[in-house]
Design a protein around this motif. Structure first.
Motif, PDB file in Angstrom:
ATOM      1  N   ALA A 169     -84.160 -69.271  -7.459  1.00  0.00           N
ATOM      2  CA  ALA A 169     -83.190 -69.541  -6.390  1.00  0.00           C
ATOM      3  C   ALA A 169     -83.653 -68.958  -5.062  1.00  0.00           C
ATOM      4  O   ALA A 169     -83.458 -69.561  -3.997  1.00  0.00           O
ATOM      5  CB  ALA A 169     -81.828 -68.968  -6.776  1.00  0.00           C
ATOM      6  N   THR A 208     -87.502 -76.648 -12.903  1.00  0.00           N
ATOM      7  CA  THR A 208     -86.168 -76.044 -12.882  1.00  0.00           C
ATOM      8  C   THR A 208     -85.139 -77.066 -13.366  1.00  0.00           C
ATOM      9  O   THR A 208     -85.322 -78.285 -13.201  1.00  0.00           O
ATOM     10  CB  THR A 208     -85.816 -75.535 -11.486  1.00  0.00           C
ATOM     11  OG1 THR A 208     -85.989 -76.586 -10.525  1.00  0.00           O
ATOM     12  CG2 THR A 208     -86.699 -74.350 -11.099  1.00  0.00           C
ATOM     13  N   PRO A 209     -84.043 -76.610 -13.980  1.00  0.00           N
ATOM     14  CA  PRO A 209     -83.096 -77.533 -14.611  1.00  0.00           C
ATOM     15  C   PRO A 209     -82.513 -78.584 -13.680  1.00  0.00           C
ATOM     16  O   PRO A 209     -82.177 -79.690 -14.129  1.00  0.00           O
ATOM     17  CB  PRO A 209     -81.998 -76.585 -15.134  1.00  0.00           C
ATOM     18  CG  PRO A 209     -82.714 -75.298 -15.391  1.00  0.00           C
ATOM     19  CD  PRO A 209     -83.719 -75.199 -14.283  1.00  0.00           C
ATOM     20  N   ASP A 210     -82.384 -78.277 -12.383  1.00  0.00           N
ATOM     21  CA  ASP A 210     -81.798 -79.253 -11.463  1.00  0.00           C
ATOM     22  C   ASP A 210     -82.656 -80.497 -11.296  1.00  0.00           C
ATOM     23  O   ASP A 210     -82.168 -81.530 -10.811  1.00  0.00           O
ATOM     24  CB  ASP A 210     -81.558 -78.608 -10.097  1.00  0.00           C
ATOM     25  CG  ASP A 210     -82.838 -78.070  -9.484  1.00  0.00           C
ATOM     26  OD1 ASP A 210     -83.395 -77.112 -10.044  1.00  0.00           O
ATOM     27  OD2 ASP A 210     -83.286 -78.601  -8.448  1.00  0.00           O
ATOM     28  N   GLU A 211     -83.914 -80.437 -11.693  1.00  0.00           N
ATOM     29  CA  GLU A 211     -84.818 -81.585 -11.570  1.00  0.00           C
ATOM     30  C   GLU A 211     -84.754 -82.510 -12.789  1.00  0.00           C
ATOM     31  O   GLU A 211     -85.391 -83.560 -12.794  1.00  0.00           O
ATOM     32  CB  GLU A 211     -86.267 -81.091 -11.402  1.00  0.00           C
ATOM     33  CG  GLU A 211     -86.523 -80.236 -10.171  1.00  0.00           C
ATOM     34  CD  GLU A 211     -86.686 -81.053  -8.904  1.00  0.00           C
ATOM     35  OE1 GLU A 211     -86.574 -82.301  -8.965  1.00  0.00           O
ATOM     36  OE2 GLU A 211     -86.938 -80.437  -7.846  1.00  0.00           O
ATOM     37  N   ASP A 222     -76.856 -71.186 -17.778  1.00  0.00           N
ATOM     38  CA  ASP A 222     -77.114 -70.233 -16.694  1.00  0.00           C
ATOM     39  C   ASP A 222     -78.222 -69.240 -17.032  1.00  0.00           C
ATOM     40  O   ASP A 222     -78.700 -68.535 -16.147  1.00  0.00           O
ATOM     41  CB  ASP A 222     -75.830 -69.469 -16.362  1.00  0.00           C
ATOM     42  CG  ASP A 222     -74.786 -70.344 -15.694  1.00  0.00           C
ATOM     43  OD1 ASP A 222     -75.173 -71.359 -15.088  1.00  0.00           O
ATOM     44  OD2 ASP A 222     -73.587 -70.025 -15.796  1.00  0.00           O
TER      45      ASP A 222
END
Length: 286
Positions: A44, A192-195, A150
């Motif tokens: 982050a 990263t997980p958002d991708e 998380d």
């Protein structure tokens, strides 16, 4: 983001991949993608500085550098066995009621294009394309499966190379057949997980000498990444940067009749949707 480490073994520098040809050097922001980096919420914290550098044109072109594993040597490599229903059927074993856990020595970790070495005395060396989970924070006793998301910093391709004779015919625990040097290629990058739209719906494949051997999907996982992380947290403390190999789909060498084992000179190519691809040449014992 796509985190990579490039450079000679032991001297890799951390970078953020932008595309096939360019990256942002972040080695002045963190010495490595390691336990300290992930524990400080590093992924982050990188987002802003990386965006600023892209805006200023502070990007670099890849120039044929060696690609290392996307994380530094972790505190531990944990592995889940028989975690795909179609792979369990292939081996003739029952679907497990809870995750089967074994460990792999952390010094097995190598880059995605490094050579894989058959160990001395080996006769049944095998391949396994797998989804790797990297832990993002110190984690224990999660109350709910939903909390696991998380705790995950990202995902990568791993090849859980195995020596089946050591694993199954020499007694004791599976780790003996899993922990030879070079037995855990990882990368080329940590995503990263958002991708990733849905980590439970990723195609995966592995070829040996240009012949497709494994074709699968994370849809057939018995225990998905969130269940795995929650489950493991009940038995141990997961440290930032820990790597979890989550099991393989059907098509491993021992599943063929007769079995097919890796030999010096063989070439393995493997990948997972959105996570990149690997290529390793197999070499003989040292």
């Amino acid at each position: 983001m796509y985190l990579m480490r490039i450079g000679a073994p032991g001297a890799e520098k951390p970078v953020v991949r932008l595309d096939e040809t360019h990256y942002v050097d972040v080695s002045d922001l963190t010495p490595d993608f390691d336990e300290r980096f992930f524990g400080a919420g590093g992924t982050a914290l990188l987002a802003g500085p990386v965006a600023d550098r892209v805006d200023r044109g502070e990007v670099h072109a890849f120039a044929g550098e060696r690609v290392g594993a996307p994380i530094a040597r972790p505190h531990q490599i944990l592995c889940i066995g028989l975690n795909y229903s179609d792979h369990a059927a292939e081996t003739g074993q029952a679907v497990p009621g809870e995750p089967i856990l074994f460990t792999k020595s952390p010094n097995t970790l190598i880059g995605p294009y490094d050579e894989v070495r058959i160990p001395r005395g080996a006769t049944k060396t095998d391949w396994e394309v797998e989804l790797g989970i990297v832990i993002g924070r110190r984690t224990s006793y999660l109350d709910a499966i939903e909390e696991a998301a998380d705790a995950i910093a990202g995902y990568c391709v791993v090849n859980d190379v195995s020596e089946r004779a050591f694993q199954m015919e020499r007694g004791g625990q599976w780790s003996k057949g899993k922990s030879a040097e070079t037995f855990n290629p990882a990368g080329p990058w940590l995503v990263t997980p958002d991708e990733i739209p849905d980590v439970r719906d990723l195609g995966m494949w592995l070829d040996v000498n240009g012949v497709r051997r494994q074709t699968g999907t994370t849809k057939t996982m018995i225990f998905d990444p969130y269940v795995i992380v929650h489950h493991l947290s009940q038995f141990m403390v997961l440290e930032p940067g820990d790597l979890i190999n989550t099991g393989t789909p059907p098509g491993v060498g021992m599943g063929f009749k007769p079995p097919i084992w890796l030999q010096p000179g063989d070439v393995m190519e493997l990948g997972i949707d959105g996570l990149g691809r690997q290529r390793q040449t197999v070499v003989g014992p040292r």
